[in-house]
Design a protein around this motif. Structure first.
Motif, PDB file in Angstrom:
ATOM      1  N   ALA A 386       1.089  -0.893   0.065  1.00 52.83           N
ATOM      2  CA  ALA A 386       0.114  -0.012  -0.524  1.00 52.83           C
ATOM      3  C   ALA A 386       0.654   1.321   0.238  1.00 52.83           C
ATOM      4  O   ALA A 386       0.183   2.023  -1.114  1.00 52.83           O
ATOM      5  CB  ALA A 386      -0.419  -0.208   1.454  1.00 52.83           C
ATOM      6  N   TYR A 387       2.042   1.405   0.801  1.00 46.23           N
ATOM      7  CA  TYR A 387       2.556   3.136   1.224  1.00 46.23           C
ATOM      8  C   TYR A 387       3.665   2.806  -0.502  1.00 46.23           C
ATOM      9  O   TYR A 387       3.564   3.914  -1.174  1.00 46.23           O
ATOM     10  CB  TYR A 387       3.771   1.902   1.688  1.00 46.23           C
ATOM     11  CG  TYR A 387       4.777   3.738   1.979  1.00 46.23           C
ATOM     12  CD1 TYR A 387       4.212   4.885   2.783  1.00 46.23           C
ATOM     13  CD2 TYR A 387       5.779   3.409   2.036  1.00 46.23           C
ATOM     14  CE1 TYR A 387       5.129   5.562   3.383  1.00 46.23           C
ATOM     15  CE2 TYR A 387       6.647   4.460   1.244  1.00 46.23           C
ATOM     16  CZ  TYR A 387       6.192   5.669   2.976  1.00 46.23           C
ATOM     17  OH  TYR A 387       7.362   7.020   2.131  1.00 46.23           O
ATOM     18  N   LEU A 388       3.612   1.891  -0.997  1.00 46.52           N
ATOM     19  CA  LEU A 388       4.661   1.398  -2.070  1.00 46.52           C
ATOM     20  C   LEU A 388       4.177   2.255  -3.208  1.00 46.52           C
ATOM     21  O   LEU A 388       4.426   2.736  -4.491  1.00 46.52           O
ATOM     22  CB  LEU A 388       5.755   0.561  -2.353  1.00 46.52           C
ATOM     23  CG  LEU A 388       6.920  -0.054  -1.596  1.00 46.52           C
ATOM     24  CD1 LEU A 388       7.253  -1.321  -1.701  1.00 46.52           C
ATOM     25  CD2 LEU A 388       7.637   0.826  -1.193  1.00 46.52           C
ATOM     26  N   THR A 389       2.595   1.968  -3.088  1.00 47.22           N
ATOM     27  CA  THR A 389       1.956   1.894  -4.497  1.00 47.22           C
ATOM     28  C   THR A 389       1.562   3.641  -4.363  1.00 47.22           C
ATOM     29  O   THR A 389       1.540   4.365  -5.429  1.00 47.22           O
ATOM     30  CB  THR A 389       0.451   1.169  -4.481  1.00 47.22           C
ATOM     31  OG1 THR A 389       0.942  -0.706  -4.113  1.00 47.22           O
ATOM     32  CG2 THR A 389       0.193   1.519  -5.601  1.00 47.22           C
ATOM     33  N   PRO A 394       1.795   8.718  -9.535  1.00 47.93           N
ATOM     34  CA  PRO A 394       2.004  10.607  -9.610  1.00 47.93           C
ATOM     35  C   PRO A 394       0.996  11.294  -8.885  1.00 47.93           C
ATOM     36  O   PRO A 394      -0.047  10.066  -8.531  1.00 47.93           O
ATOM     37  CB  PRO A 394       0.682  10.393 -11.657  1.00 47.93           C
ATOM     38  CG  PRO A 394       1.211   8.986 -11.674  1.00 47.93           C
ATOM     39  CD  PRO A 394       0.929   7.913 -10.330  1.00 47.93           C
ATOM     40  N   VAL A 395       1.806  12.296  -8.383  1.00 49.11           N
ATOM     41  CA  VAL A 395       1.209  13.091  -7.191  1.00 49.11           C
ATOM     42  C   VAL A 395      -0.183  13.127  -7.671  1.00 49.11           C
ATOM     43  O   VAL A 395      -0.985  13.489  -6.890  1.00 49.11           O
ATOM     44  CB  VAL A 395       2.192  14.459  -6.876  1.00 49.11           C
ATOM     45  CG1 VAL A 395       1.850  15.713  -6.142  1.00 49.11           C
ATOM     46  CG2 VAL A 395       3.613  13.894  -6.907  1.00 49.11           C
ATOM     47  N   ALA A 396      -0.238  13.474  -8.706  1.00 46.90           N
ATOM     48  CA  ALA A 396      -2.256  14.084  -9.253  1.00 46.90           C
ATOM     49  C   ALA A 396      -2.400  13.037  -9.252  1.00 46.90           C
ATOM     50  O   ALA A 396      -4.155  13.431  -9.251  1.00 46.90           O
ATOM     51  CB  ALA A 396      -2.031  14.781 -11.204  1.00 46.90           C
ATOM     52  N   ALA A 397      -2.571  12.101  -9.411  1.00 45.98           N
ATOM     53  CA  ALA A 397      -3.438  11.066  -8.914  1.00 45.98           C
ATOM     54  C   ALA A 397      -3.745  10.164  -8.100  1.00 45.98           C
ATOM     55  O   ALA A 397      -4.241   9.601  -7.581  1.00 45.98           O
ATOM     56  CB  ALA A 397      -3.246  10.104 -10.528  1.00 45.98           C
ATOM     57  N   ARG A 398      -3.264  10.734  -6.952  1.00 47.53           N
ATOM     58  CA  ARG A 398      -2.475  10.087  -5.424  1.00 47.53           C
ATOM     59  C   ARG A 398      -4.554  10.243  -4.841  1.00 47.53           C
ATOM     60  O   ARG A 398      -5.056  11.634  -4.199  1.00 47.53           O
ATOM     61  CB  ARG A 398      -2.057  10.263  -4.528  1.00 47.53           C
ATOM     62  CG  ARG A 398      -0.380  10.535  -4.629  1.00 47.53           C
ATOM     63  CD  ARG A 398       0.528  10.474  -4.357  1.00 47.53           C
ATOM     64  NE  ARG A 398       2.080  10.399  -4.950  1.00 47.53           N
ATOM     65  CZ  ARG A 398       2.917  10.582  -4.480  1.00 47.53           C
ATOM     66  NH1 ARG A 398       3.361  11.247  -3.947  1.00 47.53           N
ATOM     67  NH2 ARG A 398       4.231  10.099  -5.058  1.00 47.53           N
ATOM     68  N   LEU A 405      -0.746   8.597   3.617  1.00 46.74           N
ATOM     69  CA  LEU A 405       0.208   7.567   4.214  1.00 46.74           C
ATOM     70  C   LEU A 405       1.108   8.189   3.799  1.00 46.74           C
ATOM     71  O   LEU A 405       2.300   7.658   4.332  1.00 46.74           O
ATOM     72  CB  LEU A 405      -0.679   6.289   3.205  1.00 46.74           C
ATOM     73  CG  LEU A 405       0.229   5.313   3.446  1.00 46.74           C
ATOM     74  CD1 LEU A 405      -0.240   4.222   4.852  1.00 46.74           C
ATOM     75  CD2 LEU A 405      -0.062   4.100   2.318  1.00 46.74           C
ATOM     76  N   LEU A 406       1.708   9.230   2.624  1.00 44.51           N
ATOM     77  CA  LEU A 406       3.048   9.394   2.375  1.00 44.51           C
ATOM     78  C   LEU A 406       3.110  10.284   3.587  1.00 44.51           C
ATOM     79  O   LEU A 406       4.544  10.774   3.731  1.00 44.51           O
ATOM     80  CB  LEU A 406       2.896   9.758   1.056  1.00 44.51           C
ATOM     81  CG  LEU A 406       2.845   8.786  -0.470  1.00 44.51           C
ATOM     82  CD1 LEU A 406       2.682   9.120  -1.412  1.00 44.51           C
ATOM     83  CD2 LEU A 406       3.970   7.492  -0.282  1.00 44.51           C
ATOM     84  N   ALA A 407       2.207  11.294   4.079  1.00 43.95           N
ATOM     85  CA  ALA A 407       2.748  12.434   4.806  1.00 43.95           C
ATOM     86  C   ALA A 407       3.380  11.506   6.645  1.00 43.95           C
ATOM     87  O   ALA A 407       3.490  12.620   7.197  1.00 43.95           O
ATOM     88  CB  ALA A 407       1.797  13.007   5.113  1.00 43.95           C
ATOM     89  N   GLN A 408       2.800  10.425   6.697  1.00 34.88           N
ATOM     90  CA  GLN A 408       2.870   9.869   8.228  1.00 34.88           C
ATOM     91  C   GLN A 408       5.143   9.886   8.499  1.00 34.88           C
ATOM     92  O   GLN A 408       5.416   9.842   7.772  1.00 34.88           O
ATOM     93  CB  GLN A 408       2.340   8.102   7.988  1.00 34.88           C
ATOM     94  CG  GLN A 408       3.375   6.877   6.952  1.00 34.88           C
ATOM     95  CD  GLN A 408       3.106   5.686   7.378  1.00 34.88           C
ATOM     96  OE1 GLN A 408       2.327   5.643   8.157  1.00 34.88           O
ATOM     97  NE2 GLN A 408       2.984   5.268   6.173  1.00 34.88           N
TER      98      GLN A 408
END
Length: 556
Positions: A386-389, A394-398, A405-408
């Protein structure tokens, strides 16, 4: 006898000197000629634990053996060092005593030798001769290359020491470097002992090591292993302890695997462990009055200075818990891993050395090994995926969930390593940076292979770390069995910012080759430790280059 077992039998015989040329001649004592006859009334002894050499310098080396006498008494032992395997050219010889008080071990610091020279050595009690060993002094002056075999975490009940056999088969090393956990302190049936009974490798004594006699018996058991004997007989070893030579997760005032009072005092246990270590290992004490001081340096001419560090006993503050870390306890500026005295010594060594490469031989990972909180809490394939996905989207598609998840935050996966001592790490990196040194750090302890860039608090790359896998202790394949090793090895460098390479499932060693233009790391892995083999496969070779701006991990 099979072809493989025949080959191994021959290799060990040659290495241990049992088929050496001139094997029937009596050993001359104190440099005398072959016409000297050893006493016929010598006590009966055997050499059950082989020979060893270590702590080589340009003009000297320690040689070691242990005699097992028929009656417990001090035993007079003769020794000799020759320039040839047949011992026709004796360059040094003398006598020593295998003392009961030293567990019948013998260590001799042989001086007056020539730099960068291979020697052969052996011992004798009367006509009873030990196996022969081969050693080598360090080079001096201008040096073209140095090659070291780096080991860590050799757990006797976990499986065969095939990794040692593989390094002996390779043979082209100037020395071996053991970064600790040479023995383990657990009782029979303890850590990584699931197959010990089937392999005939149950720990002796069967109880946990607490007293001097316990530690001595455990070293004696390990040193009956033929692959370990062959390694010691083939090349000098430069060694340092980690925690299991004493007790799991040792620090200056205790250990995770020590209960004060119930298991005696930690001070007494540590003193016993250190005494046994120096009796059984070919070490040279920098200060004979302080057996706990093991940090010391080895200069391979103008090419490489190896500084062996103690991150366990002499200066380490107690490990913090994850809750304490998150509360800021690990970031106290005075928090020590090396201790002030050792840190001052290391800073002085880095400043004084003129060698191209400054190599730190130490135990625990220095690199920043921080992982997302979610992965730390649930280290399974689904959480990592989940994290690696999210990371690869792409940033715009997150999605909002992926953004969260990426901000943790990220936290260290192991607070027993330098991540739990960030101020101490900064001090070492600052010393290397201030002196413009080409820094290479060696590490063991984790049972996995790693290669990382070493970054300081500002994010600047200061050097590299190459960490060796274990000789036999299990890695992440045992702790995270549900995650395929190939997936985990690929995931870690994506999860950890400074990590370049990971192998989390294979036992092996690190072959480190230094020249003026690079330090190259080659990881060699054995296929199994459940049966005897010395066949290896190679991991991904990596290297680092000298000079400001080049001190990072790059492809070989």
């Amino acid at each position: 006898m099979t072809t493989e077992s025949s080959r191994r039998h021959f290799l060990r015989n040659v290495t241990l000197g049992s088929v050496a040329v001139g094997g029937g001649l009596p050993l001359a004592a104190c440099g005398g000629g072959d016409d000297e006859v050893a006493p016929t009334d010598s006590p009966q002894v055997t050499y059950q634990h082989g020979v060893a050499s270590g702590d080589p310098l340009a003009d000297r080396v320690i040689v070691w053996t242990r005699v097992t006498p028929a009656v417990s008494a001090d035993v007079a032992v003769q020794w000799e060092v020759a320039s040839d395997a047949a011992f026709t050219s004796i360059v040094r010889s003398g006598s020593a005593t295998a003392l009961v008080a030293a567990d019948h071990t013998v260590k001799v610091d042989v001086t007056g030798l020539t730099a960068a020279t291979t020697y052969h050595y052996r011992f004798a009690v009367g006509t009873q001769r030990s196996p022969a060993g081969r050693t080598k002094t360090l080079p001096a002056g201008s040096v073209a290359s140095v090659r070291l075999a780096v080991f860590s975490c050799s757990n006797y009940p976990a499986g065969y020491f095939n990794v040692y056999a593989a390094a002996v088969k390779d043979g082209a090393f100037d020395a071996s470097v053991h970064l600790g956990d040479y023995i383990y302190e657990y009782g029979a049936g303890g850590y990584a002992s699931d197959t010990a009974a089937a392999l005939g490798r149950l720990s002796v004594p069967p109880t946990e090591l607490l007293q001097l006699t316990d530690y001595r018996r455990r070293y004696a058991q390990y040193r009956t292993d033929t692959d370990l004997q062959a390694l010691h007989a083939a090349m000098p070893m430069i060694a340092v302890w980690d925690d299991h030579e004493i007790a799991n997760d040792t620090w200056t005032g205790g250990a995770e695997n020590h209960t004060e009072g119930t298991e005696g005092t930690f001070a007494a246990r540590r003193a016993a462990a250190i005494q046994a270590y120096h009796e059984w290992m070919p070490t040279r004490l920098p200060d004979a009055t302080r057996p706990d001081r093991i940090y010391r340096s080895f200069d391979f001419g103008n090419l490489l200075s190896l500084h062996m560090l103690d991150t366990r006993n002499i200066g380490r503050d107690q490990q913090v818990t994850m809750a304490q870390y998150q509360a800021g306890a690990a970031h106290v500026a005075t928090r020590q891993l090396l201790g002030a005295e050792q840190n001052t010594w290391l800073t002085g060594q880095l400043k004084a050395s003129t060698a191209t490469w400054q190599v730190l031989g130490q135990q625990v990972l220095m690199a920043r090994m921080t992982i997302p909180v979610s992965v730390a809490a649930s280290p399974d394939a689904a959480t990592m995926t989940a994290y690696l996905t999210a990371l690869q989207t792409p940033v715009a598609a997150r999605t909002p969930e992926q953004v969260a998840l990426l901000a943790q935050p990220k936290v260290p996966y192991n607070l027993d390593a330098w991540d739990g001592y960030p101020a101490a790490r900064e001090a070492v990196l600052a010393a290397a940076k201030a002196n413009d040194r080409n820094l290479v750090v060696l590490a063991g302890d984790t049972h996995n292979a790693w290669a990382s860039n070493l970054t300081d608090a500002s994010g600047q790359v200061v050097g590299v770390e190459f960490a060796t896998s274990s000789v036999s202790s299990p890695g992440f394949e045992a702790y995270l069995p549900a995650v395929p090793p190939a997936q985990l090895g690929q995931a870690f460098p994506l999860l950890i910012d400074d990590l370049v390479y990971a192998d989390t499932s294979r036992r092996g060693y690190l072959a480190l080759t230094a020249t003026a233009t690079e330090v190259r790391a080659d990881w060699l892995y054995v296929g199994t430790i459940a049966t005897r083999t010395d066949v290896t496969t190679a991991g991904t070779p990596l290297r680092t280059l000298p000079g400001a701006g080049n001190r990072s991990v790059v492809p070989a």
